[in-house]
Design a protein around this motif. Structure first.
Motif, short mmCIF file in Angstrom:
data_model
loop_
_atom_site.label_atom_id
_atom_site.label_comp_id
_atom_site.label_asym_id
_atom_site.label_seq_id
_atom_site.Cartn_x
_atom_site.Cartn_y
_atom_site.Cartn_z
N SER A 92 8.55 -13.61 -2.46
CA SER A 92 7.56 -13.44 -3.33
C SER A 92 6.22 -12.86 -1.94
O SER A 92 6.75 -13.38 -0.72
CB SER A 92 6.89 -14.86 -3.71
OG SER A 92 7.41 -15.11 -4.39
N VAL A 93 5.39 -12.31 -2.45
CA VAL A 93 3.99 -11.58 -0.97
C VAL A 93 3.17 -12.52 -1.95
O VAL A 93 2.43 -11.96 -2.69
CB VAL A 93 3.84 -10.29 -1.03
CG1 VAL A 93 2.86 -10.06 0.22
CG2 VAL A 93 5.69 -9.62 -0.41
N LEU A 94 2.26 -13.89 -1.28
CA LEU A 94 1.20 -13.68 -1.42
C LEU A 94 -0.14 -13.28 -0.82
O LEU A 94 0.69 -12.80 0.42
CB LEU A 94 1.42 -15.18 -1.02
CG LEU A 94 2.67 -15.63 -1.89
CD1 LEU A 94 3.00 -17.31 -1.95
CD2 LEU A 94 2.73 -15.64 -3.78
N THR A 95 -1.44 -13.76 -1.01
CA THR A 95 -2.81 -13.48 -0.12
C THR A 95 -2.30 -14.97 0.34
O THR A 95 -2.30 -16.45 -0.12
CB THR A 95 -3.45 -13.57 -0.56
OG1 THR A 95 -3.72 -13.98 -2.20
CG2 THR A 95 -3.18 -12.15 -1.46
N GLN A 96 -3.26 -14.82 1.62
CA GLN A 96 -3.78 -16.13 2.71
C GLN A 96 -4.05 -16.53 1.90
O GLN A 96 -5.56 -16.22 0.95
CB GLN A 96 -4.66 -15.26 3.73
CG GLN A 96 -4.67 -16.50 4.83
CD GLN A 96 -5.43 -15.75 6.14
OE1 GLN A 96 -5.61 -14.55 6.00
NE2 GLN A 96 -5.99 -16.24 7.16
N GLY A 97 -4.08 -18.28 2.03
CA GLY A 97 -5.36 -19.23 1.11
C GLY A 97 -4.25 -20.31 1.23
O GLY A 97 -3.37 -20.44 1.91
N GLN B 87 13.42 -21.22 -0.84
CA GLN B 87 13.08 -19.88 -1.21
C GLN B 87 11.87 -19.24 0.23
O GLN B 87 11.71 -19.82 0.96
CB GLN B 87 12.07 -20.05 -2.37
CG GLN B 87 12.91 -20.95 -3.48
CD GLN B 87 13.35 -19.80 -4.13
OE1 GLN B 87 13.11 -18.63 -4.91
NE2 GLN B 87 14.97 -20.13 -5.00
N ASN B 88 11.82 -18.10 0.05
CA ASN B 88 11.31 -17.23 1.54
C ASN B 88 9.58 -16.58 0.69
O ASN B 88 10.21 -16.23 -0.14
CB ASN B 88 12.67 -16.86 2.04
CG ASN B 88 13.03 -15.28 1.38
OD1 ASN B 88 11.87 -14.11 0.78
ND2 ASN B 88 14.35 -15.16 1.75
N PHE B 89 9.13 -16.67 1.56
CA PHE B 89 7.77 -15.69 1.20
C PHE B 89 7.47 -15.16 2.21
O PHE B 89 7.51 -15.48 3.49
CB PHE B 89 7.14 -16.57 -0.24
CG PHE B 89 7.14 -17.86 0.68
CD1 PHE B 89 5.19 -17.49 1.26
CD2 PHE B 89 6.99 -19.00 0.73
CE1 PHE B 89 4.38 -19.05 1.95
CE2 PHE B 89 7.25 -19.62 1.70
CZ PHE B 89 5.69 -19.79 1.76
N ALA B 90 6.45 -14.39 1.52
CA ALA B 90 5.33 -13.77 3.01
C ALA B 90 3.88 -13.59 2.71
O ALA B 90 3.90 -14.32 1.31
CB ALA B 90 5.77 -12.52 2.99
N VAL B 91 3.11 -14.16 3.62
CA VAL B 91 2.03 -14.12 3.30
C VAL B 91 1.15 -12.83 3.98
O VAL B 91 1.38 -12.42 5.55
CB VAL B 91 1.19 -15.55 3.78
CG1 VAL B 91 -0.40 -15.32 3.83
CG2 VAL B 91 1.73 -16.66 2.78
N GLU B 92 0.55 -12.51 3.05
CA GLU B 92 -0.59 -11.25 3.94
C GLU B 92 -1.77 -10.69 3.11
O GLU B 92 -2.96 -11.64 2.61
CB GLU B 92 1.07 -9.52 3.72
CG GLU B 92 2.00 -10.00 3.95
CD GLU B 92 2.96 -8.52 2.96
OE1 GLU B 92 2.08 -7.76 2.63
OE2 GLU B 92 4.20 -7.99 3.49
N GLU B 93 -2.20 -9.48 3.92
CA GLU B 93 -3.58 -9.61 3.75
C GLU B 93 -3.45 -9.17 2.25
O GLU B 93 -3.19 -8.31 1.87
CB GLU B 93 -4.12 -8.85 5.02
CG GLU B 93 -4.52 -9.56 6.13
CD GLU B 93 -5.06 -9.12 6.70
OE1 GLU B 93 -6.54 -8.96 6.46
OE2 GLU B 93 -4.74 -8.39 8.18
#
Length: 119
Positions: free
Chosen positions: A40-45, A113-119
């Motif tokens: 998953s790619v999520l937004t910061q927060g 699970q792995n994921f990333a937090v991006e802008e």
């Protein structure tokens, strides 16, 4: 009659609690992750971690690492929770999280699970 009562009482007292209260073996159960799912790619927060309940589990161990557990530069979380969700504010970066169900005698394997937090 009194002797029989004493023998029954002695047997009862010498029995372990495991003989009286059976704890369900949950070790073969698998946790189903709801979010964030793999890649998953999520937004910061605030990130909400959630998973399905495992019957007969009394708690869950939730862990979070960056960038992964195998190459962890930091373990950000190692917590016991009694509900099936958790919220944590995260900065930009790559993360790996895992959760397992536990009771007083048994535990499941971790679901990771792995994921990333991006802008």
């Amino acid at each position: 009659m009194k002797r029989t009562f004493l023998i029954v009482l002695l047997v009862f007292l010498l029995s372990s609690c495991d003989d009286i209260i059976e704890v369900e073996n949950i070790s073969e159960n698998v946790i189903t992750v709801l979010a964030p799912t793999n890649n998953s790619v999520l937004t910061q927060g605030d990130i909400i971690f959630s998973w399905n309940d495992v019957q007969d589990a009394t708690q869950y161990r939730l862990q979070l690492a960056t960038p992964s557990f195998e190459n962890a530069s930091q373990i950000l979380l190692d917590s016991i929770v009694t509900i099936t969700n958790f919220s944590k504010s995260l900065e930009l970066g790559n993360y790996e999280w895992r959760v397992r169900a536990e009771n007083s005698e048994y535990q499941t394997i971790y679901t990771t699970q792995n994921f990333a937090v991006e802008e």
